[in-house]
Scaffold this active site. Sequence first.
Site, PDB file in Angstrom:
ATOM      1  N   ASP A  51      42.627 -39.369  18.143  1.00 53.74           N
ATOM      2  CA  ASP A  51      44.080 -39.494  18.254  1.00 53.74           C
ATOM      3  C   ASP A  51      44.479 -40.642  19.167  1.00 53.74           C
ATOM      4  OD1 ASP A  51      42.975 -37.819  20.331  1.00 53.74           O
ATOM      5  OD2 ASP A  51      45.030 -37.385  20.964  1.00 53.74           O
ATOM      6  N   GLU A  99      43.431 -35.385  22.401  1.00 54.73           N
ATOM      7  CA  GLU A  99      43.116 -35.641  23.805  1.00 54.73           C
ATOM      8  C   GLU A  99      44.318 -36.237  24.511  1.00 54.73           C
ATOM      9  OE1 GLU A  99      41.743 -37.928  27.368  1.00 54.73           O
ATOM     10  OE2 GLU A  99      42.776 -38.669  25.591  1.00 54.73           O
TER      11      GLU A  99
END
Length: 375
Positions: free
Chosen positions: A68, A133
């Site tokens: 991400d 994250e």
Amino acid sequence: MSCPVIELTQQLIRRPSLSPDDVGCQALMIERLRKIGFTIEHMDFGDTQNFWAWRGRGETLAFAGHTDVVPAGDVDRWINPPFEPTIRDGMLFGRGAADMKGSLAAMVVAAERFVAQHPHHRGRLAFLITSDEEASAKNGTVKVVEALMARNERLDYCLVGEPSSTEIVGDVVKNGRRGSLTCNLTIHGVQGHVAYPHLADNPVHRAAPFLNELVAIEWDRGNDFFPATSMQIANIQAGTGSNNVIPGELFVQFNFRFSTELTDEMIKERVHALLEKHQLRYTVDWWLSGQPFLTARGKLVDAVVNAIEHYNEIKPQLLTTGGTSDGRFIARMGAQVVELGPVNATIHKINECVNAADLQLLARMYQRIMEQLVA
């Protein structure tokens, strides 16, 4: 001449994987890993995609990272669209180039080269990858680690691909991180008219001596591995917006970045004692997002330092500065954890970029680390 590391990085950047959406990034990695004999286990939780992959058995070296990225911001300020990777003057531009799709590509290519040269390697090589994250991180690495620990999964060494470097790749290695503890504090008073203060109880006035004493505390002096604990007020709110109303409540949010000299319980006890000392009426909510951890000199740190010295001919600094990373969750497994990745000068910024040659160098470093620990 094409470069597999750059090509894979570009493929990953083209997928706008804003937390926690993976948008096919993990499928790209899984396809490559499966071809070289990795067993793949999807470990999705909630809206987050994760996978755990392994090859071989025995002493385990895992590479960890996230697919991400943070939002691009004002796309008109980018020199090219943020999800259309472009190389200019040797720099690869695109959201996630440095944080951390370049590292992911370097890990996969390093594994491919390693397996080609060591098809019967003695240890186990693994990957722990998440799509969350950068945001809440609640259903990502932490959940995978909990599941692995529940079944007594072994993890000896873990290299996290976070962008640790500052000027040239490998100049800084993170061998630990400070803990992070947030306090959401509400001081209760009595709302009233500013012309009649005797009929009210101003929580801002009440709390001022407490806050003054809180910010003056020297929590510790750090140690050989960690700087001194830092406390910072992040948010403070009170009042209705009107100039004739005494507020009924004061909200204060403050965060501690703490060293191994303290525990979260020690911090909480001291704050609560200070609140009682000043006879405040309050409610408090604590959020511990990570304990401090440290990986001392040992096989992993030595292997990482060796790889950097071999390819870049520099001696890296071992630091614990900066924010938190998913390494804080992985350290719970008892693993030695180190972070090594590209230069972090442009992460989360407009025109995020990474030196393309650095990614090629990083792949060679990762491969050498594999060779030292699980070949």
